[in-house]
Design an enzyme around this catalytic site. Structure first.
Site, short mmCIF file in Angstrom:
data_model
loop_
_atom_site.label_atom_id
_atom_site.label_comp_id
_atom_site.label_asym_id
_atom_site.label_seq_id
_atom_site.Cartn_x
_atom_site.Cartn_y
_atom_site.Cartn_z
N HIS A 5 -5.06 -3.09 3.73
CA HIS A 5 -3.76 -2.96 4.65
C HIS A 5 -3.90 -4.10 5.63
O HIS A 5 -4.66 -4.20 6.46
CB HIS A 5 -3.16 -1.78 5.11
CG HIS A 5 -2.79 -0.82 4.13
ND1 HIS A 5 -2.43 -1.32 2.67
CD2 HIS A 5 -2.45 0.41 4.21
CE1 HIS A 5 -2.15 -0.16 2.27
NE2 HIS A 5 -2.07 0.90 2.92
N CYS A 9 -3.29 5.16 6.99
CA CYS A 9 -4.25 4.22 6.62
C CYS A 9 -4.25 2.99 7.51
O CYS A 9 -5.09 2.40 7.93
CB CYS A 9 -4.17 4.04 5.08
SG CYS A 9 -2.55 3.78 4.49
N MET A 19 -6.85 7.83 -6.42
CA MET A 19 -6.87 6.53 -5.71
C MET A 19 -8.25 6.77 -4.46
O MET A 19 -9.25 6.24 -4.46
CB MET A 19 -5.90 5.86 -5.32
CG MET A 19 -6.02 4.50 -4.92
SD MET A 19 -6.50 3.42 -6.38
CE MET A 19 -8.15 3.04 -5.95
N VAL A 20 -7.77 7.81 -3.64
CA VAL A 20 -8.73 7.90 -2.49
C VAL A 20 -9.94 8.78 -2.94
O VAL A 20 -10.84 8.34 -2.38
CB VAL A 20 -7.98 8.89 -1.55
CG1 VAL A 20 -8.55 9.32 -0.24
CG2 VAL A 20 -6.67 7.95 -0.93
N GLN A 36 1.00 -4.32 3.37
CA GLN A 36 0.44 -3.19 3.11
C GLN A 36 0.36 -3.25 1.38
O GLN A 36 1.38 -3.43 0.67
CB GLN A 36 0.86 -1.73 3.15
CG GLN A 36 0.94 -1.45 4.63
CD GLN A 36 1.57 -0.36 5.43
OE1 GLN A 36 2.35 -0.26 6.37
NE2 GLN A 36 1.34 0.85 4.62
N ARG A 81 -10.16 12.51 -8.50
CA ARG A 81 -9.66 11.54 -9.44
C ARG A 81 -8.79 10.44 -9.04
O ARG A 81 -8.67 9.72 -9.91
CB ARG A 81 -9.18 12.31 -10.70
CG ARG A 81 -8.72 11.60 -11.73
CD ARG A 81 -8.50 12.56 -13.08
NE ARG A 81 -7.15 13.16 -13.10
CZ ARG A 81 -6.01 12.68 -13.75
NH1 ARG A 81 -6.18 11.58 -14.55
NH2 ARG A 81 -4.90 13.09 -13.63
N GLN A 94 -5.63 15.32 -2.52
CA GLN A 94 -4.66 15.56 -3.59
C GLN A 94 -3.13 15.08 -3.42
O GLN A 94 -2.41 14.78 -4.29
CB GLN A 94 -4.58 16.98 -4.04
CG GLN A 94 -4.02 17.38 -5.35
CD GLN A 94 -4.17 16.77 -6.62
OE1 GLN A 94 -5.52 16.40 -6.62
NE2 GLN A 94 -3.29 16.49 -7.35
N ARG A 141 5.46 -3.45 2.03
CA ARG A 141 4.75 -3.40 0.95
C ARG A 141 4.57 -4.66 0.21
O ARG A 141 5.74 -5.43 0.01
CB ARG A 141 5.18 -2.41 -0.07
CG ARG A 141 4.31 -1.88 -1.17
CD ARG A 141 3.11 -1.15 -0.83
NE ARG A 141 3.57 0.08 -0.70
CZ ARG A 141 2.65 1.22 -0.09
NH1 ARG A 141 1.59 0.79 0.23
NH2 ARG A 141 3.06 2.28 0.17
P1 NAP Z 1 -3.24 9.32 -6.25
O1 NAP Z 1 -4.06 8.22 -6.74
O2 NAP Z 1 -1.69 9.35 -7.11
O3 NAP Z 1 -4.00 10.74 -6.73
C1 NAP Z 1 -3.60 11.98 -6.59
C2 NAP Z 1 -3.58 12.81 -7.74
O4 NAP Z 1 -3.02 12.51 -8.79
C3 NAP Z 1 -5.22 12.96 -8.30
O5 NAP Z 1 -5.96 13.92 -7.69
C4 NAP Z 1 -4.74 13.49 -9.55
O6 NAP Z 1 -4.71 15.01 -9.79
C5 NAP Z 1 -3.45 13.03 -9.93
N1 NAP Z 1 -3.28 11.81 -11.08
C6 NAP Z 1 -2.21 11.71 -11.93
N2 NAP Z 1 -2.29 10.79 -12.63
C7 NAP Z 1 -3.48 10.03 -12.18
C8 NAP Z 1 -4.15 8.79 -12.94
N3 NAP Z 1 -3.50 8.28 -13.85
N4 NAP Z 1 -5.31 8.51 -12.09
C9 NAP Z 1 -5.82 9.23 -11.12
N5 NAP Z 1 -5.20 10.47 -10.54
C10 NAP Z 1 -3.93 10.80 -11.21
O7 NAP Z 1 -2.99 9.43 -4.82
P2 NAP Z 1 -3.95 8.74 -3.41
O8 NAP Z 1 -3.61 7.47 -3.49
O9 NAP Z 1 -5.53 9.09 -3.91
O10 NAP Z 1 -3.43 9.76 -2.40
C11 NAP Z 1 -3.98 11.01 -2.07
C12 NAP Z 1 -3.47 11.45 -0.90
O11 NAP Z 1 -4.26 10.75 0.34
C13 NAP Z 1 -2.18 11.40 -0.33
O12 NAP Z 1 -1.71 12.42 0.43
C14 NAP Z 1 -1.93 10.03 0.31
O13 NAP Z 1 -0.58 10.01 1.17
C15 NAP Z 1 -3.26 9.93 1.27
N6 NAP Z 1 -3.69 8.55 1.53
C16 NAP Z 1 -3.71 7.77 0.75
C17 NAP Z 1 -4.05 6.33 1.00
C18 NAP Z 1 -3.96 5.07 0.05
O14 NAP Z 1 -4.22 4.06 0.39
N7 NAP Z 1 -3.79 5.58 -1.09
C19 NAP Z 1 -4.52 6.13 2.36
C20 NAP Z 1 -4.74 7.28 3.01
C21 NAP Z 1 -3.93 8.38 2.95
P3 NAP Z 1 -5.57 15.86 -11.04
O15 NAP Z 1 -6.81 15.18 -11.29
O16 NAP Z 1 -5.54 17.08 -10.52
O17 NAP Z 1 -4.37 15.59 -12.14
#
Ligand code: NAP
Length: 384
Positions: free
Chosen positions: A289, A144, A17-18, A171, A15, A82, A282
Site C-alpha cells: 500500500h 494496513c 493472505m495474511v 492500495q 491459510r 480469519q 484500490r
Molecule cells: P483471506 O485471504 O480471504 O483469508 C481469510 C480466510 O478465507 C482464510 O483463513 C480461509 O479460511 C478462507 N479462504 C477461502 N478461500 C481461500 C483461498 N482460496 N485461499 C486462502 N484462504 C481462503 O483474507 P485476508 O486478506 O488474509 O484477511 C484476513 C483478515 O485480516 C481480515 O479481517 C482483513 O480485513 C485483515 N487484514 C487484511 C490485510 C490484507 O492486506 N489482506 C491487512 C490487514 C488486515 P479457512 O482456511 O478456514 O477456509
C-alpha cells in the site's frame, strides 16, 4: 497474566493472505519453537495438517474446529487472521464462556473498543506496555495503510510536529485477501489474451488495441469481477470498504481514527486528535500500500532536520532520496514487496509554504500492515 512456558497458541486463518504471510514470518523468526501451536479451520475441521504447516506442529496434528468454543478456550493465546465475521461470531461467546486468554486479531472488528489496543510496537510500545500492566487482553492489528504510513512517518507524530495531514492512497489488490489477488491476475490474463494477436503484430494500430482492451474490461463477466465488483486490471477503484453515508468510506475514516488511537491521542486519551483526511484508492498492484501525503507542520523545520528525523525513527525506514532515479528504482511496490522495509521518499517542502511537507510512503501491507505486528505481540507476551 504471565504466560506459561510453551503456551498453547491457537492459530485461526493461517491459510488466508495474511495468515500465510504470518506463518512464513513465524517460521523465519523461530516463533514456533516457543509455543504449542494449535491450528484451527472453518473449512477442513478434523483434517490432517497440510504440508505447509505440518512441520510447525508439536503435539497437535489435526485441524480443530474454529467455531468450537471449548477448543478455543483451551488456548492461552489466540491469533486470528480469519476476518471480521469470524471475530463477530466467536469472540463474544468465547469471552462469555469465561476465557481469560490473549486475543490477537488482524480484523477491524474490535480495534476501536475501549478494552482493545491497536498494536504497532515500533510506534506505540508505551501504549502496549501500559495496557499490559492494566490487564488488557485484546491486541488488534491496525488498518494496513495506517500501519505502513506510521512505520514510515511515525517520527513526525512522535515529535508532535503534525498539525494535520491529508493522504491519497494507492492500495494493492491483496488488501482484499487471497481471492482478490487471484481475480486481478485472472483479469490481466483475460485482457492480455484479448489483444495477443494484435500485440504480436508490430503493424497493428494502437487504437485498435486500446479499443479492444476497453471493450474486454467492460465485458468482464460477473464471475471475473466477483470480488472487486468492477474491473481492476488496467483500471482503479477510488472507494475501499463500506460507505459511511457522509461522503467518506470506512477505509478513509480509519486513517484518522486509528492513527490517533495507535498514538494514544484523541478525546479517549484526554488530548486533541490530529486531523487526518484521506482518499483511498484500490489500484492493480499485487502487494504494498502506497500513499501520497501532504502534511501541515506545527512549525517550519528545515528539510534536512525532517529527513534526519524520519530516517532515524526505526530500522525499517528505507529513505529514498527525492530524485528521479532513486524514486523509480526504490519507491515502488515492486521494489518493496516481500521486504520489511517501509520506503519513504518524495520528501520535500510544498509550494503551499514552509510549514507544508510532501511525502510518499510504501510498505508491504501484508507484513507491517498485517502479519508482523501480530507475531511481535506474541513475542511481547512471551517476554513479559
Ligand atoms: P483471506 O485471504 O480471504 O483469508 C481469510 C480466510 O478465507 C482464510 O483463513 C480461509 O479460511 C478462507 N479462504 C477461502 N478461500 C481461500 C483461498 N482460496 N485461499 C486462502 N484462504 C481462503 O483474507 P485476508 O486478506 O488474509 O484477511 C484476513 C483478515 O485480516 C481480515 O479481517 C482483513 O480485513 C485483515 N487484514 C487484511 C490485510 C490484507 O492486506 N489482506 C491487512 C490487514 C488486515 P479457512 O482456511 O478456514 O477456509
Amino acid at each position: 497474566m504471565a504466560l506459561s512456558s510453551n503456551p498453547r497458541v491457537g492459530l485461526v486463518g493461517w491459510r488466508g493472505m495474511v495468515g500465510s504471510v504470518l506463518m512464513d514470518r513465524m517460521q523465519a523468526e523461530g516463533d514456533f519453537a516457543l509455543i504449542e501451536p494449535v491450528f484451527f479451520s472453518t473449512s477442513n475441521v478434523g483434517g490432517a495438517l497440510p504440508a505447509a504447516i505440518a512441520s510447525f506442529a508439536k503435539n497437535e496434528t489435526t485441524l480443530k474446529d474454529a467455531n468450537d468454543i471449548a477448543a478455543l478456550k483451551a488456548c492461552d493465546v489466540i491469533i486470528t487472521c480469519q476476518g471480521g465475521d469470524y471475530t463477530k461470531a466467536v469472540y463474544p461467546p468465547l469471552r462469555a464462556a469465561g476465557w481469560k486468554g490473549y486475543w490477537i486479531d488482524a480484523a477491524k472488528t474490535l480495534r476501536m473498543e475501549n478494552d482493545a489496543v491497536i498494536i504497532l510496537d515500533p510506534v506505540n510500545m508505551p501504549v502496549i506496555k501500559n495496557a499490559l500492566s492494566k490487564g488488557v487482553k485484546n491486541y488488534i492489528g491496525g488498518n494496513c495503510t495506517v500501519s505502513c504510513m506510521l512505520m514510515g512517518l511515525g517520527a513526525l507524530f512522535k515529535a508532535d510536529l503534525v498539525e494535520w495531514m491529508t493522504a491519497t492512497t494507492y492500495q494493492a489488490a491483496s488488501g482484499g485477501g487471497a481471492q482478490h489477488m487471484r481475480e486481478l491476475l485472472t483479469q490481466y490474463g483475460t485482457l492480455n489474451a484479448a489483444v495477443r494477436p494484435l500485440l504480436d503484430n508490430p503493424a497493428s494500430a494502437i487504437l485498435d488495441i486500446d479499443r479492444q482492451i476497453a471493450a474486454t474490461q467492460r465485458g468482464l463477466s460477473a464471475e471475473e469481477t466477483k470480488n472487486f465488483m468492477v474491473p481492476l486490471g488496467g483500471s482503479l477503484i477510488p472507494w475501499i470498504d463500506s460507505d459511511r453515508g457522509d461522503g467518506t468510506s470506512l477505509e478513509e475514516w480509519k486513517g484518522g481514527a486509528e492513527t490517533n488511537k495507535i498514538l494514544g491521542r484523541g478525546p479517549g486519551f484526554g488530548t486533541e486528535a490530529v486531523p487526518i483526511d484521506s482518499t483511498c484508492v484500490r489500484v492493480g498492484a499485487m502487494r504494498c500500500h502506497s500513499q501520497s501525503l501532504a502534511i501541515k507542520l506545527k512549525k517550519d523545520v528545515p528539510l534536512a532536520d525532517l529527513e534526519a528525523l524520519i530516517q532515524s525513527d526505526n530500522e525499517w525506514v528505507s529513505y529514498v532520496p527525492n530524485n528521479r532515479m532513486d524514486t523509480v528504482k526504490g519507491l515502488t511496490p515492486v521494489a518493496v514487496t516481500g521486504t520489511m522495509n517501509v520506503a519513504v521518499g518524495r520528501v520535500r517542502k510544498l509550494a503551499l509554504g514552509p510549514q507544508y511537507l510532501g511525502a510518499f510512503t510504501i510498505g508491504d501491507q501484508l507484513l507491517w500492515g498485517a502479519a508482523e505486528p501480530l507475531r511481535r505481540m506474541l513475542r511481547i507476551l512471551l517476554a513479559d
